[in-house]
Scaffold this motif. Sequence first.
Motif, PDB file in Angstrom:
ATOM      1  N   ALA A  66       0.821  -1.211   0.000  1.00 41.88           N
ATOM      2  CA  ALA A  66       0.000   0.000   0.000  1.00 41.88           C
ATOM      3  C   ALA A  66       0.856   1.262   0.000  1.00 41.88           C
ATOM      4  CB  ALA A  66      -0.935  -0.001   1.204  1.00 41.88           C
ATOM      5  N   GLU A  67       2.009   1.182   0.608  1.00 42.44           N
ATOM      6  CA  GLU A  67       2.923   2.334   0.614  1.00 42.44           C
ATOM      7  C   GLU A  67       3.520   2.560  -0.777  1.00 42.44           C
ATOM      8  OE1 GLU A  67       7.120   3.738   2.735  1.00 42.44           O
ATOM      9  OE2 GLU A  67       5.971   2.076   3.584  1.00 42.44           O
ATOM     10  N   ILE A  68       3.799   1.481  -1.472  1.00 44.90           N
ATOM     11  CA  ILE A  68       4.396   1.554  -2.804  1.00 44.90           C
ATOM     12  C   ILE A  68       3.363   1.895  -3.875  1.00 44.90           C
ATOM     13  CG2 ILE A  68       5.498   0.142  -4.604  1.00 44.90           C
ATOM     14  CD1 ILE A  68       6.773  -1.483  -2.292  1.00 44.90           C
ATOM     15  N   ALA A  69       2.145   1.390  -3.708  1.00 46.41           N
ATOM     16  CA  ALA A  69       1.136   1.419  -4.771  1.00 46.41           C
ATOM     17  C   ALA A  69       0.900   2.795  -5.389  1.00 46.41           C
ATOM     18  CB  ALA A  69      -0.175   0.817  -4.263  1.00 46.41           C
ATOM     19  N   PRO A  70       0.768   3.878  -4.618  1.00 46.58           N
ATOM     20  CA  PRO A  70       0.468   5.170  -5.263  1.00 46.58           C
ATOM     21  C   PRO A  70       1.519   5.606  -6.275  1.00 46.58           C
ATOM     22  CG  PRO A  70      -0.013   5.277  -2.915  1.00 46.58           C
ATOM     23  CD  PRO A  70       0.700   3.977  -3.150  1.00 46.58           C
ATOM     24  N   ARG A  71       2.785   5.446  -5.962  1.00 49.83           N
ATOM     25  CA  ARG A  71       3.807   5.877  -6.927  1.00 49.83           C
ATOM     26  C   ARG A  71       3.905   4.889  -8.088  1.00 49.83           C
ATOM     27  NH1 ARG A  71       6.933   5.007  -2.211  1.00 49.83           N
ATOM     28  NH2 ARG A  71       8.286   3.168  -2.256  1.00 49.83           N
ATOM     29  N   ALA A  72       3.664   3.597  -7.820  1.00 49.12           N
ATOM     30  CA  ALA A  72       3.661   2.615  -8.912  1.00 49.12           C
ATOM     31  C   ALA A  72       2.520   2.898  -9.879  1.00 49.12           C
ATOM     32  CB  ALA A  72       3.543   1.202  -8.350  1.00 49.12           C
ATOM     33  N   ILE A  73       1.350   3.206  -9.355  1.00 50.03           N
ATOM     34  CA  ILE A  73       0.192   3.521 -10.197  1.00 50.03           C
ATOM     35  C   ILE A  73       0.452   4.785 -11.007  1.00 50.03           C
ATOM     36  CG2 ILE A  73      -2.210   4.323 -10.101  1.00 50.03           C
ATOM     37  CD1 ILE A  73      -2.556   2.339  -7.718  1.00 50.03           C
ATOM     38  N   ALA A  74       1.006   5.811 -10.359  1.00 47.89           N
ATOM     39  CA  ALA A  74       1.305   7.057 -11.073  1.00 47.89           C
ATOM     40  C   ALA A  74       2.330   6.825 -12.173  1.00 47.89           C
ATOM     41  CB  ALA A  74       1.822   8.104 -10.079  1.00 47.89           C
ATOM     42  N   GLN A  75       3.315   5.973 -11.905  1.00 49.57           N
ATOM     43  CA  GLN A  75       4.345   5.675 -12.908  1.00 49.57           C
ATOM     44  C   GLN A  75       3.737   4.994 -14.127  1.00 49.57           C
ATOM     45  OE1 GLN A  75       7.911   3.988 -11.272  1.00 49.57           O
ATOM     46  NE2 GLN A  75       8.460   2.947 -13.163  1.00 49.57           N
ATOM     47  N   ILE A  76       2.839   4.043 -13.899  1.00 52.25           N
ATOM     48  CA  ILE A  76       2.213   3.334 -15.013  1.00 52.25           C
ATOM     49  C   ILE A  76       1.287   4.267 -15.785  1.00 52.25           C
ATOM     50  CG2 ILE A  76       0.584   1.497 -15.605  1.00 52.25           C
ATOM     51  CD1 ILE A  76       3.499   0.618 -15.000  1.00 52.25           C
ATOM     52  N   GLU A  77       0.534   5.074 -15.109  1.00 57.95           N
ATOM     53  CA  GLU A  77      -0.362   5.993 -15.812  1.00 57.95           C
ATOM     54  C   GLU A  77       0.426   6.970 -16.679  1.00 57.95           C
ATOM     55  OE1 GLU A  77      -4.285   6.067 -12.920  1.00 57.95           O
ATOM     56  OE2 GLU A  77      -2.764   7.614 -12.652  1.00 57.95           O
ATOM     57  N   SER A  78       1.586   7.393 -16.201  1.00 58.57           N
ATOM     58  CA  SER A  78       2.434   8.280 -16.994  1.00 58.57           C
ATOM     59  C   SER A  78       2.992   7.561 -18.216  1.00 58.57           C
ATOM     60  CB  SER A  78       3.583   8.808 -16.130  1.00 58.57           C
ATOM     61  OG  SER A  78       4.481   9.577 -16.890  1.00 58.57           O
ATOM     62  N   ALA A  79       3.485   6.336 -18.022  1.00 59.23           N
ATOM     63  CA  ALA A  79       4.077   5.583 -19.129  1.00 59.23           C
ATOM     64  C   ALA A  79       3.036   5.186 -20.167  1.00 59.23           C
ATOM     65  CB  ALA A  79       4.797   4.348 -18.596  1.00 59.23           C
ATOM     66  N   HIS A  80       1.844   4.829 -19.725  1.00 60.98           N
ATOM     67  CA  HIS A  80       0.779   4.397 -20.641  1.00 60.98           C
ATOM     68  C   HIS A  80      -0.019   5.567 -21.215  1.00 60.98           C
ATOM     69  CE1 HIS A  80       0.420  -0.142 -19.964  1.00 60.98           C
ATOM     70  NE2 HIS A  80       1.475   0.215 -19.241  1.00 60.98           N
ATOM     71  N   GLY A  81       0.095   6.718 -20.604  1.00 61.71           N
ATOM     72  CA  GLY A  81      -0.530   7.906 -21.175  1.00 61.71           C
ATOM     73  C   GLY A  81      -1.984   8.134 -20.826  1.00 61.71           C
ATOM     74  N   ARG A  82      -2.503   7.430 -19.819  1.00 62.41           N
ATOM     75  CA  ARG A  82      -3.871   7.684 -19.375  1.00 62.41           C
ATOM     76  C   ARG A  82      -4.085   6.985 -18.037  1.00 62.41           C
ATOM     77  NH1 ARG A  82      -7.751   4.311 -23.522  1.00 62.41           N
ATOM     78  NH2 ARG A  82      -9.267   5.797 -22.684  1.00 62.41           N
ATOM     79  N   PRO A  83      -5.122   7.378 -17.271  1.00 60.94           N
ATOM     80  CA  PRO A  83      -5.391   6.722 -15.988  1.00 60.94           C
ATOM     81  C   PRO A  83      -5.848   5.282 -16.174  1.00 60.94           C
ATOM     82  CG  PRO A  83      -6.514   8.856 -16.143  1.00 60.94           C
ATOM     83  CD  PRO A  83      -6.008   8.527 -17.515  1.00 60.94           C
ATOM     84  N   PHE A  84      -5.881   4.532 -15.099  1.00 62.17           N
ATOM     85  CA  PHE A  84      -6.453   3.192 -15.121  1.00 62.17           C
ATOM     86  C   PHE A  84      -7.944   3.289 -15.435  1.00 62.17           C
ATOM     87  CE2 PHE A  84      -2.543   2.234 -13.009  1.00 62.17           C
ATOM     88  CZ  PHE A  84      -2.322   0.872 -13.181  1.00 62.17           C
ATOM     89  N   GLU A 140       3.538  -5.596 -13.015  1.00 64.51           N
ATOM     90  CA  GLU A 140       2.215  -6.220 -13.108  1.00 64.51           C
ATOM     91  C   GLU A 140       1.110  -5.181 -13.300  1.00 64.51           C
ATOM     92  OE1 GLU A 140       1.708  -9.387 -13.513  1.00 64.51           O
ATOM     93  OE2 GLU A 140       3.845  -9.785 -13.252  1.00 64.51           O
ATOM     94  N   LEU A 141       1.275  -4.018 -12.726  1.00 63.39           N
ATOM     95  CA  LEU A 141       0.262  -2.972 -12.900  1.00 63.39           C
ATOM     96  C   LEU A 141       0.196  -2.493 -14.352  1.00 63.39           C
ATOM     97  CD1 LEU A 141       0.671  -0.894  -9.615  1.00 63.39           C
ATOM     98  CD2 LEU A 141      -1.268  -2.344 -10.272  1.00 63.39           C
ATOM     99  N   SER A 142       1.294  -2.625 -15.098  1.00 66.71           N
ATOM    100  CA  SER A 142       1.240  -2.327 -16.529  1.00 66.71           C
ATOM    101  C   SER A 142       0.283  -3.283 -17.224  1.00 66.71           C
ATOM    102  CB  SER A 142       2.644  -2.431 -17.147  1.00 66.71           C
ATOM    103  OG  SER A 142       2.600  -2.338 -18.557  1.00 66.71           O
ATOM    104  N   HIS A 143       0.364  -4.569 -16.877  1.00 70.69           N
ATOM    105  CA  HIS A 143      -0.559  -5.554 -17.452  1.00 70.69           C
ATOM    106  C   HIS A 143      -2.001  -5.260 -17.048  1.00 70.69           C
ATOM    107  CE1 HIS A 143       2.865  -7.727 -18.832  1.00 70.69           C
ATOM    108  NE2 HIS A 143       3.156  -8.332 -17.693  1.00 70.69           N
ATOM    109  N   VAL A 144      -2.199  -4.905 -15.769  1.00 68.43           N
ATOM    110  CA  VAL A 144      -3.547  -4.589 -15.291  1.00 68.43           C
ATOM    111  C   VAL A 144      -4.109  -3.393 -16.051  1.00 68.43           C
ATOM    112  CG1 VAL A 144      -4.896  -3.803 -13.301  1.00 68.43           C
ATOM    113  CG2 VAL A 144      -3.132  -5.550 -12.996  1.00 68.43           C
ATOM    114  N   HIS A 145      -3.274  -2.392 -16.276  1.00 65.39           N
ATOM    115  CA  HIS A 145      -3.720  -1.194 -16.994  1.00 65.39           C
ATOM    116  C   HIS A 145      -4.164  -1.538 -18.404  1.00 65.39           C
ATOM    117  CE1 HIS A 145      -3.537   2.651 -19.117  1.00 65.39           C
ATOM    118  NE2 HIS A 145      -3.560   3.261 -17.942  1.00 65.39           N
TER     119      HIS A 145
END
Length: 290
Positions: A66-84, A140-145
């Motif tokens: 849970a501590e890691i998740a916010p920055r991991a999610i933000a990183q994936i959204e930036s790389a993929h170019g849109r929110p989950f 893994e969050l990249s795959h989820v996205h």
Amino acid sequence: MPRIMTNAWGFGLACIAAAALALALRPELRLAARAAWNDPRLLPALADDARVHYEPEALACAQAVAEIAPRAIAQIESAHGRPFAQPPAIGVYASYENYANANAMDDSGIAAVTRGGAALLSPTLCGRERGRLEGVLTHELSHVHLSGWRRLGAPRPPQWFTEGLAVMASNGGGAEGVSEAEAAQAIREGYRVVLDDRRWIDFTGLAFEREPPRDPKKDALTQRQRLAYRQAGMFVGWLRMRDETAFSQLLRALEAGQPFEGAFQLAYGESAPSLWLRFVSAFRRNDADG
């Protein structure tokens, strides 16, 4: 009336027997059914972050996630170019057996998988492989996205692209232990990953033009897979740097369910294998320049 009830009861039993036979004859159906019964979203969720589901014995690990998740999610959204498309679900396990049941592969040795739009994390990521937790979770969050935006039944992009995208977006998650320099040297020596069209997970690793030499000090399958993932990640990163507009167009097309080959050709004006040849030729030129 008794006859009708008897017939209905017999039909129900026949359906159950047919389903049981299908599960027995098709191991993948049996594994999928077991995974559905062990969906991580059925586990308790953290009070502070409902995205994180956990086995009670994995509470400390879930709190670290849970501590890691916010920055991991933000990183994936930036790389993929849109929110989950929707808040990602993350399952954190203490039991290797339960994790194997949930991942639909009956394999407790895999560090993490994405299944049914959720990221499932093995106990090893809060144990002996704790140093990989953030990178693997982000991978893994990249795959989820990507799966979250893809319409149901849409063709799955080839594995080299989905894994390469996840490695690139996570800054190397899933390819730990193989540096870009080592992957580049392997490319120069002809140990290059093959951009084939396999579309499902194959943990024996992606194919190579020439089989890489084995290091007796390391697990051969792990190192082989991570070399393939690193090369795929480097290529996907190169595609993004080459033309960010085309890269974004490709992702949006894949999310909309378009077949990979046509979407790639439309975005970049040529095929992925053609651009791969340009990518690997740059390493040979670098050798010549040196």
